[in-house]
Design a protein around this motif. Sequence first.
Motif, PDB file in Angstrom:
ATOM      1  N   VAL A 246       7.615   8.176   2.524  1.00 57.44           N
ATOM      2  CA  VAL A 246       6.693   7.136   2.093  1.00 57.44           C
ATOM      3  C   VAL A 246       5.582   7.018   3.121  1.00 57.44           C
ATOM      4  O   VAL A 246       5.812   7.115   4.319  1.00 57.44           O
ATOM      5  N   GLY A 247       4.351   6.823   2.659  1.00 53.84           N
ATOM      6  CA  GLY A 247       3.219   6.694   3.572  1.00 53.84           C
ATOM      7  C   GLY A 247       2.152   5.786   3.009  1.00 53.84           C
ATOM      8  O   GLY A 247       2.251   5.289   1.892  1.00 53.84           O
TER       9      GLY A 247
ATOM     10  N   ASP B 287      -6.924   3.558   2.081  1.00 52.63           N
ATOM     11  CA  ASP B 287      -6.453   2.234   1.682  1.00 52.63           C
ATOM     12  C   ASP B 287      -6.336   1.312   2.890  1.00 52.63           C
ATOM     13  O   ASP B 287      -6.710   0.142   2.826  1.00 52.63           O
ATOM     14  N   LEU B 288      -5.831   1.831   4.004  1.00 50.94           N
ATOM     15  CA  LEU B 288      -5.705   1.041   5.219  1.00 50.94           C
ATOM     16  C   LEU B 288      -7.084   0.629   5.736  1.00 50.94           C
ATOM     17  O   LEU B 288      -7.307  -0.519   6.109  1.00 50.94           O
ATOM     18  N   CYS B 289      -8.035   1.558   5.708  1.00 52.92           N
ATOM     19  CA  CYS B 289      -9.391   1.245   6.166  1.00 52.92           C
ATOM     20  C   CYS B 289     -10.031   0.179   5.289  1.00 52.92           C
ATOM     21  O   CYS B 289     -10.746  -0.691   5.779  1.00 52.92           O
ATOM     22  N   GLN B 290      -9.767   0.240   3.996  1.00 52.57           N
ATOM     23  CA  GLN B 290     -10.331  -0.759   3.088  1.00 52.57           C
ATOM     24  C   GLN B 290      -9.789  -2.144   3.430  1.00 52.57           C
ATOM     25  O   GLN B 290     -10.544  -3.112   3.480  1.00 52.57           O
TER      26      GLN B 290
ATOM     27  N   LEU C 268       0.794  -1.230   0.000  1.00 51.88           N
ATOM     28  CA  LEU C 268       0.000   0.000   0.000  1.00 51.88           C
ATOM     29  C   LEU C 268       0.827   1.282   0.000  1.00 51.88           C
ATOM     30  O   LEU C 268       0.299   2.352  -0.295  1.00 51.88           O
ATOM     31  N   SER C 269       2.096   1.203   0.333  1.00 54.80           N
ATOM     32  CA  SER C 269       2.880   2.427   0.504  1.00 54.80           C
ATOM     33  C   SER C 269       3.136   3.131  -0.829  1.00 54.80           C
ATOM     34  O   SER C 269       3.321   2.499  -1.866  1.00 54.80           O
ATOM     35  N   THR C 270       3.094   4.447  -0.754  1.00 56.62           N
ATOM     36  CA  THR C 270       3.381   5.295  -1.907  1.00 56.62           C
ATOM     37  C   THR C 270       4.276   6.437  -1.443  1.00 56.62           C
ATOM     38  O   THR C 270       4.254   6.826  -0.278  1.00 56.62           O
ATOM     39  N   GLU C 271       5.028   6.994  -2.375  1.00 56.54           N
ATOM     40  CA  GLU C 271       5.887   8.124  -2.037  1.00 56.54           C
ATOM     41  C   GLU C 271       5.042   9.391  -2.027  1.00 56.54           C
ATOM     42  O   GLU C 271       4.433   9.750  -3.031  1.00 56.54           O
TER      43      GLU C 271
END
Length: 65
Positions: free
Chosen positions: A43-44, A49-52, A34-37
């Motif tokens: 990076v976060g 996305d985490l809730c999904q 799930l991480s993106t720059e």
Amino acid sequence: MKPSWATVVSSKAGLIELEINDKDLGFHSMIEELSTEIEPGIVGVKASDLCQILSIEMIDTSEEN
């Protein structure tokens, strides 16, 4: 299905408190997926996305809808 690395500590008034086992390999795999720059070198993971992944519904409570 609840992931093995997340435990619900409390759920009151629409707020959910989770305890995360950050040593769990499943957690690290999910973070990598799930991480993106966000900015160069930062990076976060998006909260949505985490809730999904956790099957938690996000509600926007701001009045600026």
